[in-house]
Write an enzyme that holds these catalytic residues in place. Structure first.
Site, PDB file in Angstrom:
ATOM      1  N   LYS A  61       0.832  -1.208   0.000  1.00  0.00           N
ATOM      2  CA  LYS A  61       0.000   0.000   0.000  1.00  0.00           C
ATOM      3  C   LYS A  61       0.866   1.258   0.000  1.00  0.00           C
ATOM      4  CE  LYS A  61      -4.091   1.683  -0.182  1.00  0.00           C
ATOM      5  NZ  LYS A  61      -4.576   1.713  -1.573  1.00  0.00           N
TER       6      LYS A  61
HETATM    7  C1  F6R Z   1      -1.898   2.410  -7.675  1.00  0.00           C
HETATM    8  C2  F6R Z   1      -1.104   2.459  -6.485  1.00  0.00           C
HETATM    9  C3  F6R Z   1       0.285   3.009  -6.549  1.00  0.00           C
HETATM   10  C4  F6R Z   1       0.322   4.246  -5.664  1.00  0.00           C
HETATM   11  C5  F6R Z   1       1.742   4.812  -5.544  1.00  0.00           C
HETATM   12  C6  F6R Z   1       1.763   6.076  -4.707  1.00  0.00           C
HETATM   13  O1  F6R Z   1      -3.112   1.802  -7.481  1.00  0.00           O
HETATM   14  O2  F6R Z   1      -1.583   2.101  -5.460  1.00  0.00           O
HETATM   15  O3  F6R Z   1       0.657   3.320  -7.832  1.00  0.00           O
HETATM   16  O4  F6R Z   1      -0.532   5.196  -6.223  1.00  0.00           O
HETATM   17  O5  F6R Z   1       2.559   3.848  -4.933  1.00  0.00           O
HETATM   18  O6  F6R Z   1       1.200   5.858  -3.447  1.00  0.00           O
HETATM   19  P1  F6R Z   1       0.813   7.038  -2.495  1.00  0.00           P
HETATM   20  O7  F6R Z   1      -0.315   7.774  -3.078  1.00  0.00           O
HETATM   21  O8  F6R Z   1       0.485   6.401  -1.196  1.00  0.00           O
HETATM   22  O9  F6R Z   1       2.034   7.919  -2.376  1.00  0.00           O
END
Ligand code: F6R
Length: 609
Positions: free
Chosen positions: A605
């Site tokens: 995540k």
């Molecule tokens: C796509 C996904 C990843 C995140 C990326 C950034 O579904 O989950 O591409 O969007 O790792 O994550 P955040 O927004 O938590 O910085």
């Protein structure tokens, strides 16, 4: 936001273990802190702490506690960071009532000032503490909790649920401005919750409380009131839920539940944002010498859409770049006049954080957008804004994407108003139109899902595909391709429609999927229809995502094409409207191909490094 689970024994038995196990089923509603309100020997006691249910129960010795009436809440922070003080429930000054909630109170700042002016002391930064004191004031004037709740409904704005444990009447009362509430009925106890599946294992019988009805639960029975008057007895319904799906709210995957939840999350985002922070963010945008938007993955795609918002609504052109690239190139241009807008739903993405350190050393101001306000991103930001989509447990980001788009739109709108480009009336109208898009999405969700299920046939046997679009929906083509990789392990590329014939077209043939998102810009849309015809002619399996009521498409609809329609929304909200069917498409294809939807291999995540 939070999960609510309360139990009232009909036989004066201890219900604390039941509240604990009820809360365990509500992880997807909140998990950063947990709280309990119990009536013990006629005294109202509140126990709350940061952490998931089991940690808090252990730490505060809840298993040792005994009460025949108890209210519990699991929280996901949107107002005030995840701390013990900000955890629910909240009591009034007289320790008579305890309040736990879900959702967001839109006029929090106003009611907070009111209760402070009246001399109450607030212990937290949560939007659910002032209502405890508003109820207290009403109860002082007239000792009638039903009337006090009716008055509260008039005073609060937003999208929220309030539940109350009242020591003096030994009752649990609740109402919601937004969602249904459920009361489980068994010979031994009554159970009140905001999530139907949480009743599983306690009882098979339940009644529904519709918004904004008020329900009162005592050991004697359940009474439901509408506008202050008691309603006729409810029909008792039978709970049917597959036990394997209880922890996902009855859905087979978190991803599907989260896509279906997107319309609600949009409203949560809308009501969580406080005008004063929007204004602060606007001033940062308008005062900056240069603006960089940095993010990764899905958040980067949201940032790309934001560049259209800012350019069209505010007249500024930010540089949008991957947080991984930022320290390698752009950082040398950063100085005290720079604004870095960092977007990260987790707030913990390694590349975003290290870019922020680089920017801060050089004197830049940081505006952070995150779904997790306890994150390092929030702490590193000069100003941060909550995405407020609620917990997202599936690795492929869905509702956080749509809520991030909305947040970026609202910030751009606020900056537009602040700069005098739009007036207050237009600003308000545009805010209002968010609500109608959210409700149209919710009304059409099942229909879109059915169209998506039929369209899967065009992709399931293909060796790969393109998602093609242009203008403000071009970043969505990139996002859809990313979602297809993650959720379906289906190789797809996002292609800018104007580039389609500059190379990508060579791969288009039988056994290849071409997906088109019809652009919202008229000329770009006109230029897309012939591309669709070319793809069909070349034998590709073709899927078209359009806004409802696109007359042109009826002329090219053939066996070879599947059409998926999303509600028509004004230009800036169209990316949100389009996101839903695109996410459903990736999800349904993943299910069809037997992929591990919520937990794709190698992904987490938050990508820390
Ligand atoms: C796509 C996904 C990843 C995140 C990326 C950034 O579904 O989950 O591409 O969007 O790792 O994550 P955040 O927004 O938590 O910085």
């Amino acid at each position: 936001m939070g999960g609510i689970f309360a139990v009232v024994s009909r036989k004066n038995e201890n219900v604390v273990p039941q509240v604990i196990s009820g809360l365990r089923k509500l992880r997807f509603k909140g998990f950063d802190s947990t709280g309990f309100a119990l009536i013990e020997d006629g005294i109202l006691n509140v126990y709350k702490e940061v952490g998931w249910v089991d940690i808090v129960v252990e730490k505060l010795g809840l298993s040792e506690r005994k009460a025949s009436i108890a209210l519990g809440q699991t929280r996901y922070a949107t107002h005030g960071r995840p701390t013990a003080e900000n955890a629910h429930p909240f009591t009034d000054c007289r320790q008579r009532i305890a309040v736990a909630g879900d959702g967001s109170i839109g006029n929090y700042e106003k009611i907070k000032d009111q209760v402070l002016m009246s001399g109450h002391k607030l212990q937290s930064r949560s939007d659910f503490e002032p209502p405890a004191h508003l109820l207290e004031e009403s109860l002082e004037r007239e000792d009638n909790l039903l009337n006090a709740l009716e008055t509260l409904k008039e005073k609060l704005e937003g999208f929220y649920t309030v539940s109350v444990l009242d020591r003096d009447t030994a009752s649990i009362a609740a109402y919601s401005s937004m969602t249904k509430l459920y009361v489980g009925v068994s010979p031994n106890a009554f159970y009140l919750t905001n999530t139907l599946t949480a009743l599983h294992g306690f009882t098979d019988h339940y009644i529904i409380i519709d918004p904004p009805e008020t329900v009162f639960v005592t050991s004697e029975g359940v009474n439901v009131y509408s506008k202050g008057h008691e309603t006729t007895p409810r029909q008792v319904l039978t709970l049917e839920v597959d036990p394997a799906l209880v922890d996902k709210g009855g859905f087979p995957h978190h991803m599907l539940r989260e896509i279906y939840e997107a319309p609600l999350s949009l409203l949560r985002t809308l009501y969580t944002l406080q005008e004063k922070y929007l204004q602060l963010a606007s001033r940062l945008i308008l005062g900056a010498d240069n603006i960089y938007i940095i993010a990764n993955g899905t958040s980067l795609h949201a940032g790309m859409v934001a560049s259209y918002y800012l350019s069209e609504l505010v007249g500024v052109s930010p540089v949008v770049t991957s947080a991984a690239e930022f320290p390698l190139y752009y950082v040398e241009n950063i100085g005290p006049g720079s604004l870095v807008v960092a977007i990260s739903q987790s707030g913990e993405t390694g590349d975003v954080l290290s870019s922020l350190y680089e920017a801060k050393i050089r004197g830049a101001t940081i505006l952070g957008l995150t779904n997790y306000i306890g994150s390092r991103l929030a702490r590193l930001s000069n100003v941060y804004l909550p995405i407020a989509a609620g917990p997202e447990l599936s690795v492929p980001a869905t509702k956080t994407f749509t809520s991030t788009l909305l947040l970026l739109y609202l910030v751009s709108l606020a900056a537009s108003k602040e700069s005098g480009r739009i007036d207050s009336i237009t600003y308000r109208e545009k805010m209002e139109s968010v609500k109608s898009v959210a409700s149209r999405l919710s009304e059409t969700m099942t229909r879109m899902d059915e169209e998506v299920k039929k369209a899967i046939i065009h992709a399931r046997n293909c060796r790969g595909g393109y998602i093609v679009s242009r203008g403000i929906t071009y970043p969505l083509a990139l996002e859809a391709a990313l979602k297809l990789k993650e959720a379906s392990y289906f190789h797809a590329e996002g292609v800018e429609a104007g580039e389609f014939k500059h190379g990508p077209f060579v791969l288009v043939e039988k056994g290849f999927m071409t997906g088109f998102i019809i652009p919202v810009e008229r000329l770009a849309a006109e230029a897309t229809y012939p591309l669709i015809l070319s793809a069909i002619e070349a034998g590709a399996s073709t899927v078209v995502f359009s806004l409802e009521g696109d007359e042109k498409l009826s002329q090219i609809q053939t066996e070879a094409v599947s059409l998926i329609r999303t509600p028509r929304a004004e230009r800036h909200l169209a990316p949100i409207a389009y996101s839903i069917p695109l996410q459903l498409f990736a999800y349904r294809l993943g299910v069809d191909l037997g992929r591990p939807i919520d937990a794709p291999r190698y992904l987490t995540k938050a990508v820390l490094r």
